[in-house]
Design a protein around this motif. Structure first.
Motif, PDB file in Angstrom:
ATOM      1  N   ARG A 171       9.454   2.439 -12.867  1.00 11.82           N
ATOM      2  CA  ARG A 171       9.917   2.967 -11.579  1.00 11.82           C
ATOM      3  C   ARG A 171       8.849   2.706 -10.523  1.00 11.82           C
ATOM      4  O   ARG A 171       7.651   2.664 -10.831  1.00 11.82           O
ATOM      5  CB  ARG A 171      10.176   4.472 -11.674  1.00 11.82           C
ATOM      6  N   ARG A 172       9.304   2.548  -9.300  1.00 13.16           N
ATOM      7  CA  ARG A 172       8.391   2.495  -8.160  1.00 13.16           C
ATOM      8  C   ARG A 172       8.858   3.513  -7.138  1.00 13.16           C
ATOM      9  O   ARG A 172      10.058   3.666  -6.918  1.00 13.16           O
ATOM     10  CB  ARG A 172       8.344   1.092  -7.554  1.00 13.16           C
ATOM     11  N   VAL A 173       7.910   4.229  -6.538  1.00 15.55           N
ATOM     12  CA  VAL A 173       8.252   5.217  -5.523  1.00 15.55           C
ATOM     13  C   VAL A 173       7.467   4.921  -4.248  1.00 15.55           C
ATOM     14  O   VAL A 173       6.309   4.482  -4.306  1.00 15.55           O
ATOM     15  CB  VAL A 173       7.975   6.668  -5.999  1.00 15.55           C
ATOM     16  N   THR A 174       8.092   5.169  -3.115  1.00 14.31           N
ATOM     17  CA  THR A 174       7.471   4.963  -1.809  1.00 14.31           C
ATOM     18  C   THR A 174       7.580   6.266  -1.032  1.00 14.31           C
ATOM     19  O   THR A 174       8.635   6.574  -0.465  1.00 14.31           O
ATOM     20  CB  THR A 174       8.168   3.827  -1.041  1.00 14.31           C
ATOM     21  N   PRO A 175       6.497   7.071  -0.990  1.00 18.14           N
ATOM     22  CA  PRO A 175       6.570   8.368  -0.307  1.00 18.14           C
ATOM     23  C   PRO A 175       6.920   8.258   1.170  1.00 18.14           C
ATOM     24  O   PRO A 175       7.679   9.062   1.698  1.00 18.14           O
ATOM     25  CB  PRO A 175       5.171   8.954  -0.501  1.00 18.14           C
ATOM     26  N   GLU A 176       6.358   7.239   1.863  1.00 16.41           N
ATOM     27  CA  GLU A 176       6.666   7.043   3.283  1.00 16.41           C
ATOM     28  C   GLU A 176       6.433   5.578   3.627  1.00 16.41           C
ATOM     29  O   GLU A 176       5.286   5.111   3.558  1.00 16.41           O
ATOM     30  CB  GLU A 176       5.803   7.943   4.164  1.00 16.41           C
ATOM     31  N   PRO A 177       7.473   4.838   3.949  1.00 18.30           N
ATOM     32  CA  PRO A 177       7.335   3.406   4.198  1.00 18.30           C
ATOM     33  C   PRO A 177       6.248   3.101   5.234  1.00 18.30           C
ATOM     34  O   PRO A 177       6.182   3.722   6.293  1.00 18.30           O
ATOM     35  CB  PRO A 177       8.723   2.991   4.697  1.00 18.30           C
ATOM     36  N   GLY A 178       5.403   2.137   4.884  1.00 22.72           N
ATOM     37  CA  GLY A 178       4.358   1.700   5.800  1.00 22.72           C
ATOM     38  C   GLY A 178       3.098   2.532   5.773  1.00 22.72           C
ATOM     39  O   GLY A 178       2.089   2.146   6.373  1.00 22.72           O
ATOM     40  N   LYS A 179       3.106   3.665   5.087  1.00 21.55           N
ATOM     41  CA  LYS A 179       1.944   4.545   5.026  1.00 21.55           C
ATOM     42  C   LYS A 179       1.267   4.430   3.658  1.00 21.55           C
ATOM     43  O   LYS A 179       1.947   4.316   2.638  1.00 21.55           O
ATOM     44  CB  LYS A 179       2.350   6.003   5.266  1.00 21.55           C
ATOM     45  N   THR A 180      -0.045   4.480   3.651  1.00 19.71           N
ATOM     46  CA  THR A 180      -0.800   4.302   2.413  1.00 19.71           C
ATOM     47  C   THR A 180      -0.565   5.466   1.464  1.00 19.71           C
ATOM     48  O   THR A 180      -0.779   6.628   1.822  1.00 19.71           O
ATOM     49  CB  THR A 180      -2.304   4.187   2.707  1.00 19.71           C
ATOM     50  N   ALA A 181      -0.132   5.147   0.253  1.00 18.80           N
ATOM     51  CA  ALA A 181       0.075   6.152  -0.801  1.00 18.80           C
ATOM     52  C   ALA A 181      -0.980   5.936  -1.872  1.00 18.80           C
ATOM     53  O   ALA A 181      -1.163   4.813  -2.355  1.00 18.80           O
ATOM     54  CB  ALA A 181       1.474   6.027  -1.392  1.00 18.80           C
ATOM     55  N   ALA A 182      -1.687   6.997  -2.262  1.00 19.02           N
ATOM     56  CA  ALA A 182      -2.819   6.815  -3.182  1.00 19.02           C
ATOM     57  C   ALA A 182      -3.146   8.095  -3.929  1.00 19.02           C
ATOM     58  O   ALA A 182      -2.665   9.179  -3.597  1.00 19.02           O
ATOM     59  CB  ALA A 182      -4.048   6.350  -2.398  1.00 19.02           C
ATOM     60  N   LYS A 234       0.795  -1.221   0.000  1.00 21.45           N
ATOM     61  CA  LYS A 234       0.000   0.000   0.000  1.00 21.45           C
ATOM     62  C   LYS A 234       0.834   1.280   0.000  1.00 21.45           C
ATOM     63  O   LYS A 234       0.328   2.354  -0.340  1.00 21.45           O
ATOM     64  CB  LYS A 234      -0.929   0.022   1.216  1.00 21.45           C
ATOM     65  N   ASP A 235       2.111   1.183   0.375  1.00 27.81           N
ATOM     66  CA  ASP A 235       2.941   2.386   0.464  1.00 27.81           C
ATOM     67  C   ASP A 235       3.690   2.690  -0.837  1.00 27.81           C
ATOM     68  O   ASP A 235       4.442   3.670  -0.901  1.00 27.81           O
ATOM     69  CB  ASP A 235       3.939   2.267   1.614  1.00 27.81           C
TER      70      ASP A 235
END
Length: 521
Positions: A451-462, A436-437
């Motif tokens: 590419r894959r990006v993770t704005p904040e590990p463990g937090k839902t990005a949508a 979800k992150d």
């Protein structure tokens, strides 16, 4: 063993009862509601100062979640906590009470809608906005965590205003063609008109009890409201939100239906409505000069046969299109000749709006979220892509013959997909699964994740949305203590982030009024 006499058994039972103490009476939930909740939420639970407290309106906020809100209150709202006043059993009884349906559907027609009107201000005549920002590159950001909205300058990515909204906005705001006004709708039926040029709330009416979304006509004069409760499709004047017409939604045999969504079909000068419970699609004319439309059929009990309804014409003329089964969650091709809608799980049906019938049935395992689909031209062919809600995949379809071109793997099931005409990339989330992150960035030319990006590990990005020019991609960290994260759309590097409370959607004025291929409609 010596058997006890009846007298001994009675004495034993009385002793056990005495040890157990007096039986606790079940809490009177209706009285608890009347004493503690009715002042804000209405004695009929239909809402007053606070929102309606019905299962249809509360969505996932029922059961234990409702009990937690009753006990502890809700941050950034006027909802207090009752843990110091009510017992745990009383709070549980209240939570069960508001999570139960009403015994009967209350009336909510033109009189009730007009009586609900709230006028906050009047829009002054202006030639341009009262600020320097580009009015066509504004964002409306809905913050679901504390029921606010932020107006964002899309060039500088800076807030211009933040204001409280009605409880649980739903379905996405809609803009007038000149970009001056935006209309919001809440889950419990409130339609709000806001002046983007003066940053002022103008007028509100309650058009339903449980509502799904709104649409605005191509000329910006009419607002359509899709209701679950009651089963109505309401037409409002965009000028003052007065009632213009109410459709009591029933199929040709008289079976009542909820309206799951309504959309603008700009090239057709019409609204298209999805009916939840009956196998029909409705098209409603928004052109006062619309020619005659065939209205459908009605069952004649007296004659025991199906009779043709007379045709209608002009503003709000109704056309019925029969489908093999009820359809939901529509996606339209750019010319609005065809729509594709979800039927049973993993099944989709294509309807040609010109001829008024279904032309293709598709099997799309994984439950496509068609309302979040996007389209673009690939190798000279118009294609669409849609996330699958129950599979970590993106389905890419050829819109000429509706064949599947490719399944693109993602870290998990996603809900939203976005792009822009000025970028070769499409962004999609995986918010429904363990990934979800993480967001996946797909090259629209190769149909590969690059590419894959993770704005904040463990937090839902949508929910990605682009600015007017496709330079920035705005992403939500969908948490109560969340943020709006801005990426450079070409390099995928973070530009800035703005703390926000569960930013659930971002809506760019230009992309919405021009019906950008990269955004939902």
């Amino acid at each position: 063993m010596k058997r006890r006499s009846l007298f001994d058994r009675i004495l034993l039972a009385l002793a056990l009862l005495a040890l157990a103490g007096p039986a606790r009476a079940e809490p009177d939930a209706a009285k608890l509601f009347a004493d503690n909740c009715a002042e804000c939420h209405g004695a009929d639970r239909l809402g007053r100062l606070g929102p309606a407290l019905l299962p249809e309106n509360l969505g996932r906020m029922m059961g234990t979640r409702a009990a937690a809100v009753i006990a502890d209150g809700r941050a950034a709202t006027q909802m207090p906590g009752f843990s110091s006043k009510l017992s745990r059993d009383e709070i549980a009884a209240l939570a069960a009470y508001v999570s139960s349906p009403l015994p009967a559907v209350p009336a909510w027609g033109a009189a009730e809608i007009d009586a609900s009107r709230v006028v906050h201000a009047t829009a002054p005549p202006l030639e341009r906005p009262r600020f320097e920002a580009d009015p066509m590159n504004l964002f409306v950001v809905v913050e679901a965590g504390d029921h606010h909205a932020t107006i964002l300058d899309g060039d500088r990515i800076e807030p211009l205003a933040r204001f409280q909204t009605r409880f649980a906005l739903h379905g996405g705001p809609k803009f007038t063609p000149d970009g001056r006004y935006v209309f919001f709708m809440s889950r419990d039926g409130w339609v709000s008109k806001y002046d983007l040029w003066t940053l002022t709330m103008l007028t509100e009416v309650r058009a339903g009890i449980n509502s799904r979304n709104i649409a605005i006509s191509r000329d910006g004069k009419h607002i359509a409201v899709a209701n679950y409760l009651p089963h109505t499709l309401v037409m409002l004047s965009a000028d003052d939100l007065s009632v213009e017409k109410i459709f009591d939604v029933k199929d040709r045999l008289g079976t009542s239906s909820r309206v799951s969504a309504v959309y603008q079909a700009p090239s057709r000068n019409s609204f298209i409505a999805a009916l939840k419970d009956v196998p029909e699609i409705w098209e409603i004319a928004t052109d006062p000069n619309a020619g005659p439309v065939y209205a459908g059929f009605v069952h004649s009990h007296e004659k025991g046969m199906i009779e043709a309804l007379p045709s209608s014409q002009g503003l709000f003329a109704l056309r019925r299109i029969e489908t093999p089964e009820p359809l939901d969650d529509f996606f339209f091709d750019p010319p609005y000749r065809n729509l594709i809608g979800s039927a049973r799980e993993g099944r989709a049906i294509v309807v040609n709006l010109t001829v008024g019938r279904d032309i293709k049935q598709l099997d799309l395992p994984g439950l496509p979220h068609l309302g979040s689909g996007i389209s673009w031209t690939w190798n000279g062919r118009l294609v669409m892509a849609t996330p699958l809600l129950k599979a970590g995949k993106i389905s890419v379809l050829d819109m000429q013959d509706w064949s599947q071109i490719k399944l693109i793997e993602t870290p998990g099931p996603g809900f939203f997909m976005r792009s822009h005409e000025n970028t070769p990339y499409a962004w999609t989330d995986s918010m429904m699964g363990s990934g979800k992150d993480t967001l996946s960035i797909i090259d629209k030319r190769s149909l590969e994740v690059v590419r894959r990006v993770t704005p904040e590990p463990g937090k839902t990005a949508a929910h990605v949305e682009f600015d007017r020019y496709g330079r920035y991609a705005l992403v939500s960290i969908w948490e109560d203590q969340g943020a709006l994260v801005v990426y450079d759309a070409a390099t995928f590097t973070e530009v800035k982030r703005i703390p926000m409370s569960r930013p659930s959607g971002k809506y760019n004025v230009w992309n919405k009024i021009t019906f950008s291929d990269g955004t939902s409609h």
